[in-house]
Design a protein around this motif. Structure first.
Motif, PDB file in Angstrom:
ATOM      1  N   ARG A   1       0.639  -1.408  -0.040  1.00 46.26           N
ATOM      2  CA  ARG A   1      -0.396  -0.092   0.107  1.00 46.26           C
ATOM      3  C   ARG A   1       1.157   0.698   0.007  1.00 46.26           C
ATOM      4  N   MET A   2       1.371   1.013   0.947  1.00 47.42           N
ATOM      5  CA  MET A   2       2.923   2.043   0.862  1.00 47.42           C
ATOM      6  C   MET A   2       3.394   3.079  -0.511  1.00 47.42           C
ATOM      7  N   GLN A   3       3.985   1.406  -0.953  1.00 46.83           N
ATOM      8  CA  GLN A   3       4.581   1.438  -2.294  1.00 46.83           C
ATOM      9  C   GLN A   3       3.398   2.285  -3.926  1.00 46.83           C
TER      10      GLN A   3
ATOM     11  N   ILE B   1       0.630   4.336  -2.701  1.00 46.42           N
ATOM     12  CA  ILE B   1       1.201   5.110  -2.869  1.00 46.42           C
ATOM     13  C   ILE B   1       1.640   6.747  -2.908  1.00 46.42           C
ATOM     14  N   ARG B   2       3.464   6.360  -2.324  1.00 44.81           N
ATOM     15  CA  ARG B   2       4.330   7.318  -3.371  1.00 44.81           C
ATOM     16  C   ARG B   2       4.308   7.248  -4.424  1.00 44.81           C
ATOM     17  N   THR B   3       3.791   5.942  -5.143  1.00 44.95           N
ATOM     18  CA  THR B   3       3.974   6.524  -6.519  1.00 44.95           C
ATOM     19  C   THR B   3       3.201   6.998  -7.230  1.00 44.95           C
ATOM     20  N   LEU B   4       1.685   6.969  -6.802  1.00 47.39           N
ATOM     21  CA  LEU B   4       0.538   8.221  -7.127  1.00 47.39           C
ATOM     22  C   LEU B   4       0.986   9.473  -6.817  1.00 47.39           C
TER      23      LEU B   4
ATOM     24  N   LEU C   1      15.920  -2.179  -2.544  1.00 48.26           N
ATOM     25  CA  LEU C   1      17.396  -1.378  -2.789  1.00 48.26           C
ATOM     26  C   LEU C   1      18.158  -1.380  -4.768  1.00 48.26           C
ATOM     27  N   LEU C   2      17.253  -2.154  -5.385  1.00 48.37           N
ATOM     28  CA  LEU C   2      16.771  -1.817  -6.289  1.00 48.37           C
ATOM     29  C   LEU C   2      16.025  -0.586  -7.269  1.00 48.37           C
ATOM     30  N   ALA C   3      15.169   0.160  -6.141  1.00 49.57           N
ATOM     31  CA  ALA C   3      14.904   1.207  -7.188  1.00 49.57           C
ATOM     32  C   ALA C   3      14.383   2.464  -6.524  1.00 49.57           C
TER      33      ALA C   3
ATOM     34  N   ALA D   1      13.454   6.975   1.512  1.00 47.47           N
ATOM     35  CA  ALA D   1      12.418   7.024   2.384  1.00 47.47           C
ATOM     36  C   ALA D   1      12.075   5.866   2.876  1.00 47.47           C
ATOM     37  N   VAL D   2      10.999   5.241   1.864  1.00 51.00           N
ATOM     38  CA  VAL D   2      10.272   4.168   1.790  1.00 51.00           C
ATOM     39  C   VAL D   2      10.818   2.848   0.825  1.00 51.00           C
ATOM     40  N   GLY D   3      12.202   3.308   0.418  1.00 52.67           N
ATOM     41  CA  GLY D   3      12.761   1.375   0.872  1.00 52.67           C
ATOM     42  C   GLY D   3      13.402   1.268   2.446  1.00 52.67           C
ATOM     43  N   LEU D   4      14.197   2.574   2.800  1.00 53.45           N
ATOM     44  CA  LEU D   4      14.815   2.148   3.403  1.00 53.45           C
ATOM     45  C   LEU D   4      13.713   1.583   5.067  1.00 53.45           C
TER      46      LEU D   4
END
Length: 326
Positions: free
Chosen positions: A101-103, A105-108, A257-259, A297-300
């Motif tokens: 869900r966070m991914q 939201i971050r994309t949108l 990591l790749l993102a 931030a989302v990745g960490l």
């Protein structure tokens, strides 16, 4: 109302048979009547421990099986096929709905911010609004495609580094898991290549429609290109960026990591190519650093959640065992 049903409540009996009458002399005082009403019990069928049908029936509404068109769409539709190609499917993979869900939201949010900036500064400086809107859409599609290409170049390098650092006994397993990721990349590049190939060969212009049979084949191919290949490419680009080319099939820590690597590479590309020209310097800095900082931030946070909630850390990415000397 009768001697065996003093409360006047008809028992539920789906077979339509009447319950047997009580024994001669009635039930003993210490044996509760199976159909006698109880105080403070819900009407009309209070649950009874000794009753043969203690609960009322619930209406069973069977769902109709999907029709042939629905089954065909699920099998060969462009969007379902894109989901099967670009979503990770390794057995035992950890799927955290909060992270997913966070991914999204971050994309949108990132897409909405970039579109707002493009519309604000391009349409405001343009005389023809329609052309400016078309340029904005074209720029966003080109940026997404450039991101996919950068990811296609970055992924083999990352896999090579992993193979060099991983345990010798785990390299074959790493290659096996990475095969689906490479397959997704090849599928997306091949689907996109259909469009320039159709234009360069003259297929769209009807160069091969020399007889009735070839005419039918030509128009059928053009129809499939825009009805199937185009939705597959659009869905594939979105799913490939969201799931980072299903690299979770290799390890759950690979997508964040790749993102993070991808967004910083795109920021450097925007810096050296002079992206967002005409935008004030302060706004340009905010938008060039907004995506890398937010994705990082989302990745960490995702890596932290995988380690604390699921016990998955970066050490497992190399598949090194304590007894392996490599």
């Amino acid at each position: 109302m009768s001697t065996w049903n003093p409360g006047g409540q008809p028992p539920f009996n789906p077979q339509g048979q009447q319950p047997p009458p009580p024994p001669a002399g009635g039930y003993p005082p210490h044996v509760p009547h199976p159909y006698a009403p109880q105080p403070n019990a819900p009407y009309p069928y209070p649950p009874q421990p000794n009753a043969p049908y203690p609960y009322p029936p619930y209406p069973y509404l069977p769902t109709a099986p999907p029709g042939p068109l629905t089954r065909l769409w699920r099998q060969i539709g462009p969007v379902p096929v894109a989901r099967r190609v670009f979503k990770p499917s390794r057995p035992g993979i950890v799927q955290d709905p909060v992270v997913a869900r966070m991914q999204r939201i971050r994309t949108l949010v990132g897409l909405a911010a970039v579109v707002w900036m493009s519309v604000t500064y391009k349409i405001a400086d343009s005389v023809r609004v329609a052309d400016s809107v078309g340029n904005v859409a074209s720029d966003r599609l080109n940026q997404s495609w450039i991101s996919v290409l950068v990811l296609c170049v970055t992924f083999p390098v990352v896999v090579g580094v992993l193979l060099a650092l991983a345990a010798a006994s785990a390299r074959r397993e790493l290659l096996r898991r990475a095969a689906k990721c490479f397959g997704a990349m090849v599928a997306l590049v091949a689907a996109v290549f259909v469009f320039p190939a159709s234009v360069l060969t003259g297929f769209v212009e009807g160069r091969f429609a020399t007889n009735p049979v070839m005419t039918v084949l030509t128009y059928t191919g053009i129809l499939l290109t825009f009805v199937w290949v185009l939705p597959f490419v659009i869905a594939g680009i979105g799913l490939a960026l969201l799931h980072v080319f299903r690299t979770a099939d290799i390890h759950e820590t690979m997508p964040p990591l790749l993102a993070m690597t991808l967004v910083w590479e795109m920021a450097l590309i925007d810096l050296f190519t002079g992206a967002y020209t005409g935008v004030p310097v302060a706004v340009r800095i905010v938008f060039m650093l907004g995506a890398p900082v937010s994705v990082t931030a989302v990745g960490l946070w995702e890596l932290h959640r995988l380690r604390t909630r699921h016990g998955i850390g970066l050490q497992g990415l190399l598949m090194r065992q304590s007894h392996d000397p490599a």
